[in-house]
Write a protein that holds these residues in place. Sequence first.
Motif, PDB file in Angstrom:
ATOM      1  N   ASP A  45       0.860  -1.176   0.000  1.00  0.00           N
ATOM      2  CA  ASP A  45       0.000   0.000   0.000  1.00  0.00           C
ATOM      3  C   ASP A  45       0.902   1.234   0.000  1.00  0.00           C
ATOM      4  O   ASP A  45       1.730   1.402   0.889  1.00  0.00           O
ATOM      5  CB  ASP A  45      -0.866  -0.047   1.261  1.00  0.00           C
ATOM      6  CG  ASP A  45      -1.811   1.131   1.409  1.00  0.00           C
ATOM      7  OD1 ASP A  45      -1.578   2.184   0.786  1.00  0.00           O
ATOM      8  OD2 ASP A  45      -2.772   1.010   2.199  1.00  0.00           O
ATOM      9  N   THR A  47      -0.376   4.454  -0.247  1.00  0.00           N
ATOM     10  CA  THR A  47      -1.175   5.658  -0.010  1.00  0.00           C
ATOM     11  C   THR A  47      -0.444   6.542   0.999  1.00  0.00           C
ATOM     12  O   THR A  47       0.530   6.129   1.633  1.00  0.00           O
ATOM     13  CB  THR A  47      -2.587   5.289   0.477  1.00  0.00           C
ATOM     14  OG1 THR A  47      -2.496   4.417   1.602  1.00  0.00           O
ATOM     15  CG2 THR A  47      -3.371   4.589  -0.633  1.00  0.00           C
ATOM     16  N   ARG A  50       1.423   5.838   4.361  1.00  0.00           N
ATOM     17  CA  ARG A  50       2.346   4.717   4.356  1.00  0.00           C
ATOM     18  C   ARG A  50       3.800   5.108   4.108  1.00  0.00           C
ATOM     19  O   ARG A  50       4.667   4.236   4.085  1.00  0.00           O
ATOM     20  CB  ARG A  50       1.918   3.718   3.272  1.00  0.00           C
ATOM     21  CG  ARG A  50       0.516   3.185   3.415  1.00  0.00           C
ATOM     22  CD  ARG A  50       0.372   2.289   4.605  1.00  0.00           C
ATOM     23  NE  ARG A  50       1.288   1.171   4.521  1.00  0.00           N
ATOM     24  CZ  ARG A  50       1.716   0.468   5.559  1.00  0.00           C
ATOM     25  NH1 ARG A  50       1.345   0.795   6.780  1.00  0.00           N
ATOM     26  NH2 ARG A  50       2.532  -0.549   5.390  1.00  0.00           N
ATOM     27  N   CYS A  87      -2.189   1.920  -9.986  1.00  0.00           N
ATOM     28  CA  CYS A  87      -1.776   0.617  -9.459  1.00  0.00           C
ATOM     29  C   CYS A  87      -0.836   0.016 -10.486  1.00  0.00           C
ATOM     30  O   CYS A  87      -1.226  -0.228 -11.630  1.00  0.00           O
ATOM     31  CB  CYS A  87      -2.997  -0.274  -9.250  1.00  0.00           C
ATOM     32  SG  CYS A  87      -2.627  -1.832  -8.410  1.00  0.00           S
ATOM     33  N   HIS A 112      -7.171   5.636  -1.995  1.00  0.00           N
ATOM     34  CA  HIS A 112      -7.885   4.525  -1.373  1.00  0.00           C
ATOM     35  C   HIS A 112      -7.163   3.215  -1.645  1.00  0.00           C
ATOM     36  O   HIS A 112      -6.381   3.097  -2.586  1.00  0.00           O
ATOM     37  CB  HIS A 112      -9.321   4.438  -1.918  1.00  0.00           C
ATOM     38  CG  HIS A 112     -10.129   5.671  -1.670  1.00  0.00           C
ATOM     39  ND1 HIS A 112     -10.531   6.051  -0.409  1.00  0.00           N
ATOM     40  CD2 HIS A 112     -10.609   6.617  -2.517  1.00  0.00           C
ATOM     41  CE1 HIS A 112     -11.228   7.180  -0.486  1.00  0.00           C
ATOM     42  NE2 HIS A 112     -11.287   7.538  -1.756  1.00  0.00           N
ATOM     43  N   THR A 113      -7.446   2.203  -0.831  1.00  0.00           N
ATOM     44  CA  THR A 113      -6.835   0.897  -1.058  1.00  0.00           C
ATOM     45  C   THR A 113      -7.366   0.289  -2.363  1.00  0.00           C
ATOM     46  O   THR A 113      -8.507   0.514  -2.757  1.00  0.00           O
ATOM     47  CB  THR A 113      -7.121  -0.062   0.104  1.00  0.00           C
ATOM     48  OG1 THR A 113      -8.536  -0.259   0.240  1.00  0.00           O
ATOM     49  CG2 THR A 113      -6.545   0.486   1.404  1.00  0.00           C
ATOM     50  N   GLN A 114      -6.504  -0.493  -3.011  1.00  0.00           N
ATOM     51  CA  GLN A 114      -6.844  -1.146  -4.276  1.00  0.00           C
ATOM     52  C   GLN A 114      -6.384  -2.597  -4.229  1.00  0.00           C
ATOM     53  O   GLN A 114      -5.748  -3.107  -5.156  1.00  0.00           O
ATOM     54  CB  GLN A 114      -6.194  -0.409  -5.444  1.00  0.00           C
ATOM     55  CG  GLN A 114      -6.626   1.046  -5.577  1.00  0.00           C
ATOM     56  CD  GLN A 114      -5.936   1.765  -6.718  1.00  0.00           C
ATOM     57  OE1 GLN A 114      -5.955   1.314  -7.867  1.00  0.00           O
ATOM     58  NE2 GLN A 114      -5.293   2.878  -6.411  1.00  0.00           N
ATOM     59  N   ILE A 115      -6.729  -3.266  -3.154  1.00  0.00           N
ATOM     60  CA  ILE A 115      -6.291  -4.648  -2.961  1.00  0.00           C
ATOM     61  C   ILE A 115      -6.898  -5.568  -4.021  1.00  0.00           C
ATOM     62  O   ILE A 115      -6.258  -6.521  -4.471  1.00  0.00           O
ATOM     63  CB  ILE A 115      -6.656  -5.121  -1.541  1.00  0.00           C
ATOM     64  CG1 ILE A 115      -5.989  -4.214  -0.505  1.00  0.00           C
ATOM     65  CG2 ILE A 115      -6.235  -6.572  -1.328  1.00  0.00           C
ATOM     66  CD1 ILE A 115      -6.447  -4.438   0.916  1.00  0.00           C
ATOM     67  N   GLY A 138       0.149  -3.855   4.326  1.00  0.00           N
ATOM     68  CA  GLY A 138      -0.734  -2.692   4.403  1.00  0.00           C
ATOM     69  C   GLY A 138      -1.300  -2.552   5.800  1.00  0.00           C
ATOM     70  O   GLY A 138      -1.045  -3.394   6.671  1.00  0.00           O
ATOM     71  N   ILE A 141      -8.189  -1.336   5.013  1.00  0.00           N
ATOM     72  CA  ILE A 141      -8.922  -1.728   3.814  1.00  0.00           C
ATOM     73  C   ILE A 141     -10.138  -0.823   3.679  1.00  0.00           C
ATOM     74  O   ILE A 141     -10.807  -0.510   4.667  1.00  0.00           O
ATOM     75  CB  ILE A 141      -9.351  -3.204   3.874  1.00  0.00           C
ATOM     76  CG1 ILE A 141     -10.051  -3.612   2.575  1.00  0.00           C
ATOM     77  CG2 ILE A 141     -10.236  -3.480   5.074  1.00  0.00           C
ATOM     78  CD1 ILE A 141     -10.271  -5.105   2.457  1.00  0.00           C
ATOM     79  N   ALA A 173      -9.463  -4.536   8.582  1.00  0.00           N
ATOM     80  CA  ALA A 173      -8.334  -5.071   7.816  1.00  0.00           C
ATOM     81  C   ALA A 173      -7.948  -6.459   8.322  1.00  0.00           C
ATOM     82  O   ALA A 173      -7.643  -7.357   7.527  1.00  0.00           O
ATOM     83  CB  ALA A 173      -7.144  -4.124   7.893  1.00  0.00           C
TER      84      ALA A 173
END
Length: 240
Positions: A45, A47, A50, A87, A112-115, A138, A141, A173
């Motif tokens: 992650d 973002t 981080r 990503c 935003h998260t992009q898992i 990360g 979520i 998460a």
Amino acid sequence: MARKDIISETSNRQEVEDFLSQARGLSVSAPASGPSQGRLIFAMDATASRQPSWDRAAEIQAEMFDAVDGVGALDIQLVFFRGLSECKASGWCRNAKSLRNYISKVSCHAGHTQIERVLAHVERESANGKVDALIYVGDCIEENPDHLAPIAGKLALKGVKTFMFQEGYDRDASFAFGEIARITDGAFMQFDASSAKKLRDLLGAVASYAVGGQNGLSDYQKKTGSDDVLKLGYQLRKKS
């Protein structure tokens, strides 16, 4: 730097149990003696919050290569997401210097998260050649776990174990990361911002597993004497 955009993919959650049943029937797993070469995707992650963790990861990523030195070859691909829709994946690296070059050129951006996109990329990448493991690092979520489970099921079918490493203790998460690890017969571990050594040991453990299977992981645990590596190995043995 060779990079490629990653396109998101969605599925129906109802497919998950079917995928799991098929995966169990196929019994896809690393052999006890382990292969001489492993392929591992290292996803993070990136973002805004981080950045300190990103810088720390740049410093300790060499442990993955050091852990398998003299045992076998390891190829690692970096995947990261940041901003609203970015990503990307690096090329495959076979030494710490190359991977560090990729990591050091990335700065963290708000987003935003992009898992889901990460998992979909790993599933596609595994179609081009076996991927032994995915490491994801990360802390939170912002996606619906129901959208992640079917893609994790596809990874299970292809024998890709996911190692979900959570910084901190966000409840949502923890649940989602644990489910992804469970579906793929991988492992879920938590660490805090001051646990650089713990994360280093965990990265080395997964690298050892990717190259040497359970034997490689056991040898690494004996070398480090790490209780965290022992706990990770215990999760894998429970599922084998």
